[in-house]
Motif scaffolding. Structure first.
Motif, short mmCIF file in Angstrom:
data_model
loop_
_atom_site.label_atom_id
_atom_site.label_comp_id
_atom_site.label_asym_id
_atom_site.label_seq_id
_atom_site.Cartn_x
_atom_site.Cartn_y
_atom_site.Cartn_z
N HIS A 209 11.40 4.35 -9.61
CA HIS A 209 10.21 3.66 -10.50
C HIS A 209 8.96 4.31 -9.59
O HIS A 209 9.11 4.72 -8.40
CB HIS A 209 10.05 2.18 -10.40
N SER A 210 7.90 4.14 -10.45
CA SER A 210 6.56 4.69 -9.90
C SER A 210 6.07 3.91 -8.74
O SER A 210 6.19 2.52 -8.87
CB SER A 210 5.45 4.87 -10.82
N GLU A 211 5.70 4.33 -7.84
CA GLU A 211 5.28 3.55 -6.40
C GLU A 211 4.08 2.85 -7.00
O GLU A 211 3.70 1.75 -6.46
CB GLU A 211 4.85 4.41 -5.23
N CYS A 212 3.20 3.40 -7.66
CA CYS A 212 1.92 2.70 -8.03
C CYS A 212 2.12 1.59 -8.82
O CYS A 212 1.51 0.47 -8.73
CB CYS A 212 0.72 3.58 -8.78
N THR A 213 3.30 1.58 -9.90
CA THR A 213 3.58 0.31 -10.59
C THR A 213 4.23 -0.67 -9.91
O THR A 213 3.97 -1.98 -10.04
CB THR A 213 4.73 0.88 -11.69
N TRP A 214 4.83 -0.12 -8.93
CA TRP A 214 5.56 -1.45 -7.84
C TRP A 214 4.51 -1.96 -7.06
O TRP A 214 4.45 -3.04 -6.86
CB TRP A 214 6.70 -0.62 -7.05
N ALA A 215 3.65 -1.03 -6.72
CA ALA A 215 2.34 -1.83 -5.89
C ALA A 215 1.65 -2.83 -6.50
O ALA A 215 1.26 -3.84 -6.04
CB ALA A 215 1.54 -0.56 -5.47
N ASN A 216 1.32 -2.57 -7.76
CA ASN A 216 0.73 -3.55 -8.54
C ASN A 216 1.31 -4.61 -8.87
O ASN A 216 0.91 -5.88 -8.84
CB ASN A 216 0.14 -2.80 -10.11
N ILE A 217 2.49 -4.53 -9.22
CA ILE A 217 3.72 -5.64 -9.66
C ILE A 217 3.74 -6.42 -8.14
O ILE A 217 3.48 -7.89 -8.30
CB ILE A 217 5.03 -5.29 -9.63
N ILE A 218 3.96 -5.91 -7.11
CA ILE A 218 4.08 -6.80 -5.52
C ILE A 218 2.70 -7.36 -5.35
O ILE A 218 2.83 -8.51 -5.17
CB ILE A 218 4.43 -5.81 -4.97
N ASN A 219 1.71 -6.87 -5.74
CA ASN A 219 0.31 -7.35 -5.03
C ASN A 219 -0.16 -8.61 -6.09
O ASN A 219 -0.71 -9.43 -5.50
CB ASN A 219 -0.56 -6.18 -5.03
N VAL A 220 -0.02 -8.22 -7.36
CA VAL A 220 -0.34 -9.15 -8.19
C VAL A 220 0.58 -10.49 -8.02
O VAL A 220 0.07 -11.65 -8.17
CB VAL A 220 -0.15 -8.90 -9.63
N SER A 221 1.75 -10.29 -7.84
CA SER A 221 2.66 -11.59 -7.65
C SER A 221 2.46 -12.29 -6.35
O SER A 221 2.24 -13.37 -6.26
CB SER A 221 4.18 -11.07 -7.47
N THR A 222 2.21 -11.41 -5.10
CA THR A 222 1.83 -12.19 -3.93
C THR A 222 0.38 -12.76 -4.02
O THR A 222 0.24 -13.70 -3.50
CB THR A 222 1.82 -11.11 -2.66
N GLU A 223 -0.64 -12.09 -4.45
CA GLU A 223 -1.88 -12.87 -5.01
C GLU A 223 -1.66 -14.04 -5.61
O GLU A 223 -2.30 -15.06 -5.34
CB GLU A 223 -2.81 -11.84 -5.44
N ILE B 187 0.87 -1.11 0.09
CA ILE B 187 -0.09 -0.01 0.01
C ILE B 187 0.60 1.41 -0.08
O ILE B 187 1.85 1.21 0.87
CB ILE B 187 -0.89 0.13 1.21
N THR B 188 0.35 2.09 -0.90
CA THR B 188 1.43 3.58 -1.00
C THR B 188 0.43 4.42 -0.04
O THR B 188 -0.72 4.39 0.34
CB THR B 188 1.77 3.84 -2.34
N ASP B 189 1.52 5.56 0.20
CA ASP B 189 0.77 6.77 0.88
C ASP B 189 -0.02 7.65 -0.22
O ASP B 189 -0.65 8.56 0.42
CB ASP B 189 1.86 7.76 1.64
N GLY B 190 0.27 7.37 -1.45
CA GLY B 190 -0.47 8.25 -2.47
C GLY B 190 -1.97 7.96 -2.70
O GLY B 190 -2.26 6.93 -1.97
N ASP B 191 -2.70 8.41 -3.78
CA ASP B 191 -3.87 7.94 -4.08
C ASP B 191 -4.21 6.82 -4.90
O ASP B 191 -5.29 6.64 -5.62
CB ASP B 191 -4.47 9.46 -4.59
N CYS B 192 -2.99 6.42 -5.38
CA CYS B 192 -3.18 5.50 -6.68
C CYS B 192 -3.63 4.10 -6.20
O CYS B 192 -3.65 3.73 -4.90
CB CYS B 192 -1.93 5.38 -7.40
N GLU B 193 -4.16 3.29 -7.11
CA GLU B 193 -4.82 1.90 -6.72
C GLU B 193 -3.64 0.95 -6.52
O GLU B 193 -2.83 0.85 -7.55
CB GLU B 193 -6.00 1.55 -7.82
N PRO B 194 -3.84 0.31 -5.66
CA PRO B 194 -2.52 -0.78 -5.12
C PRO B 194 -2.60 -2.00 -6.41
O PRO B 194 -1.82 -2.67 -6.37
CB PRO B 194 -2.75 -1.17 -3.75
N ILE B 195 -3.76 -2.35 -6.99
CA ILE B 195 -3.95 -3.37 -7.71
C ILE B 195 -5.05 -2.90 -8.81
O ILE B 195 -6.17 -2.22 -8.19
CB ILE B 195 -4.29 -4.61 -6.88
N ASN B 196 -4.95 -3.33 -9.86
CA ASN B 196 -5.98 -3.21 -10.86
C ASN B 196 -7.07 -3.66 -10.55
O ASN B 196 -7.29 -4.86 -10.03
CB ASN B 196 -5.49 -3.81 -12.35
#
Length: 374
Positions: A284-298, A27-36
Motif C-alpha cells: 500500500h501507499s505509505e502516504c495513504t497509511w500515514a493518513n489512516i493512522i494519523n486520523v485514527s489516532t487523532e 511520519i514517512t520518509d517521503g515528501d507526502c503530507e502525513p495528514i490532510n
C-alpha cells in the motif's frame, strides 16, 4: 530476476524491502503530507475549543465539590482527583493542536516534546486509574457491603489516591524517558509517543507495552468485569436501592459507559490498526497509511477530550445538598446503607445523619443504627 517497475518508480516488493514502523504520529520518509490539511485544521480547532471548555468544567466541578461538601467521603476524593487528572491531560492538548496544525513539525525542542508527552501520559493514565477505582469501589460496596465498611473512610481513600498517583507517575516517567524526537531531512522535527517496528526487539516491545498497559490492559482487566457485575446487579435486583445509593450507582455506570465507549474502544481501534499495518503483506501507499493512522489516532485523542468534558457534567448533580427525607427500607434486603447530609437553618448548626451498614434480619426499622454528628 529483477523486480518489475511501477509508474511510481518503486518495485513490486517495495513494501517488504524495508522495515515497517508504526508511529504516533505516523511520519514517512517521503515528501507526502502525513495528514490532510483540512482534517488537521478541523482537529486542531476542536482541540482548542473542547480543551478549554473541559478545563473550565472540571475546575467548576472541583470548586463546587469543595464548597458543598462538609464531610468528605471516598467518593468525593476519587471524583475530585479524576477531575485533576483530566485537567493535567487537557493541558497538553492545545500544544498538540498547534503541533498537528504544523503537519507534525515540532519547533519547541526535545525537552518540550518530552514534557508534553509526560503531561499527556500522567493525566490520561491518572484518569484511567481513578475511573477504575471508582468502578471497583462501587462494585465492592454492592456485593461486599460488610467488607466495604472497613475502608469506607477518608484515611483509606487518601492511601488509594496516593497509590494511584504514584503508579501514574511511574508510567508517565517511563514514557518521558522513551519520548521519540527525530529529525527528517534536516528540517522536519517529529515529536512522537510511540515507535513500533515489525521486527521484534527491545525498543519495539518497550514502546508497545507503554501503549498497551495504560490504555487497554489495565482498564480491560480492572474496569470491564466490575462494570459487567454492576450492570447484572442493576438488571437482576428486584428492590429499590436504599436512599441515594441508586442514583449514585447510575451516575457511576453512566460515567464508566462514557469511558468505555469513547476511550477504551478508540484504544482498541488504534491497536487493531497497528496490528493490521505491521502484519499486512499487501503493498500500500505509505502516504495513504500515514493518513489512516494519523486520523485514527487523532480521533482517539479527541474522544479522550470528550470524555474529560462529559465526566463532570454527568456528576454535576451528585454534590447538590439534599435533605435526608426517609430511612432505608430494609424489609427486603439483607443489608442496607444510607449516607446523606441534612443541613438545617444556621441557628441549629450543621447536622450530618449517617446510616451505616447493618444486618436487617427483622422488619423492625427501629433497629437501624443512626449516628448523628454536630
Amino acid at each position: 530476476m529483477t523486480s518489475s517497475k511501477r509508474e511510481d518508480n518503486s518495485t513490486d516488493d517495495n513494501c517488504t524491502s524495508h522495515l515497517k514502523v508504526f508511529r504516533i504520529p505516523q511520519i514517512t520518509d517521503g515528501d507526502c503530507e502525513p495528514i490532510n490539511a483540512v482534517v488537521a485544521q478541523i482537529f486542531s480547532d476542536l482541540y482548542y475549543i473542547l480543551t478549554f471548555t473541559a478545563i473550565a468544567v472540571n475546575i467548576i466541578k472541583i470548586v463546587s465539590t469543595a464548597r458543598r461538601t462538609q464531610n468528605w467521603s471516598t467518593s468525593h476524593l476519587y471524583l475530585v482527583n479524576v477531575a485533576v487528572a483530566h485537567i493535567i491531560f487537557l493541558l497538553s492538548c492545545p500544544v498538540w493542536g498547534i503541533y498537528l496544525n504544523q503537519k507534525y513539525d515540532w519547533h519547541l525542542g526535545k525537552y518540550a516534546c518530552s514534557l508534553m508527552n509526560f503531561t499527556n501520559a500522567l493525566g490520561h493514565f491518572g484518569s484511567v486509574v481513578f475511573i477504575c477505582v471508582i468502578c471497583v469501589d462501587r462494585m465492592v460496596t454492592i456485593y461486599f457491603p460488610l467488607i466495604s465498611i472497613q475502608y469506607k473512610n477518608v484515611k483509606f481513600g487518601k492511601i488509594i489516591v496516593m497509590a494511584s498517583w504514584a503508579l501514574s507517575l511511574v508510567i508517565a516517567s517511563l514514557g518521558y524517558a522513551y519520548t521519540t524526537f527525530k529529525v527528517y531531512g534536516r528540517s522536519k522535527h517529529v515529536c512522537g509517543s510511540m515507535h513500533v517496528d515489525d521486527v521484534l526487539n527491545i525498543t519495539t516491545v518497550w514502546s508497545f507495552i507503554l501503549f498497551l498497559f495504560p490504555n487497554i490492559l489495565i482498564p480491560t482487566i480492572a474496569l470491564v468485569p466490575c462494570y459487567v457485575k454492576i450492570m447484572i446487579y442493576l438488571l437482576c435486583q428486584k428492590t429499590r436501592l436504599p436512599c441515594d445509593m441508586g442514583r449514585a450507582v447510575i451516575l457511576d455506570i453512566t460515567y464508566t459507559s462514557s469511558f468505555l465507549i469513547l476511550c477504551l474502544s478508540s484504544g482498541y481501534a488504534a491497536l487493531i490498526i497497528c496490528f493490521v499495518y505491521l502484519t499486512s503483506t499487501v503493498c500500500h501507499s505509505e502516504c495513504t497509511w500515514a493518513n489512516i493512522i494519523n486520523v485514527s489516532t487523532e480521533t482517539a485523542r479527541l474522544m479522550n477530550v470528550f470524555n474529560a468534558l462529559i465526566g463532570p457534567l454527568i456528576y454535576l448533580s451528585k454534590f447538590r445538598s439534599s435533605p435526608c427525607t426517609s430511612l432505608c427500607d430494609c424489609s427486603n434486603l439483607k443489608l442496607c446503607s444510607c449516607e446523606c447530609s441534612h443541613q438545617p437553618p444556621p441557628s441549629e448548626g450543621i447536622q450530618t445523619v449517617q446510616l451505616v451498614y447493618i444486618s436487617c434480619h427483622a422488619d423492625d426499622r427501629n433497629d437501624l443504627k443512626i449516628h448523628t454528628n454536630r
